[in-house]
Motif scaffolding. Sequence first.
Motif, PDB file in Angstrom:
ATOM      1  N   ASN A  28       3.674   5.878  -6.882  1.00 21.35           N
ATOM      2  CA  ASN A  28       3.810   6.177  -5.464  1.00 21.35           C
ATOM      3  C   ASN A  28       2.910   5.226  -4.677  1.00 21.35           C
ATOM      4  N   SER A  31       0.739   6.844  -1.791  1.00 24.36           N
ATOM      5  CA  SER A  31      -0.430   7.553  -2.324  1.00 24.36           C
ATOM      6  C   SER A  31      -1.472   6.585  -2.864  1.00 24.36           C
ATOM      7  N   ASP A  36      -3.826  10.218  -2.514  1.00 24.31           N
ATOM      8  CA  ASP A  36      -2.866  11.293  -2.768  1.00 24.31           C
ATOM      9  C   ASP A  36      -3.190  12.508  -1.907  1.00 24.31           C
ATOM     10  N   ALA A  41      -1.595   9.500   4.412  1.00 24.78           N
ATOM     11  CA  ALA A  41      -0.384   9.476   3.586  1.00 24.78           C
ATOM     12  C   ALA A  41       0.633  10.479   4.118  1.00 24.78           C
TER      13      ALA A  41
END
Length: 78
Positions: A28, A31, A36, A41
């Motif tokens: 990702n 992220s 994350d 984000a």
Amino acid sequence: MKAVNLVTLLLVIIGAVNWGLVGAFDFNLVSALFGDGSAVARGVYVLVGLSGLWQLALFVRALQIDEPRAEAGGRLAR
């Protein structure tokens, strides 16, 4: 309005690339860049989602006025 269309299209492309990376490599990018679950984000995800809705509205409008046929010069089959 053209600037908004271009910015939202760019954000939709970024979202598509991110989903491609998630699907292909379980990576990702958003992220990785912003952390994350971070507020930044989440903000990026919200902007990408809103951009997708904006582009969907433009797509529906283009279909309603038969824009794809007009751009093809009427060459598309009916």
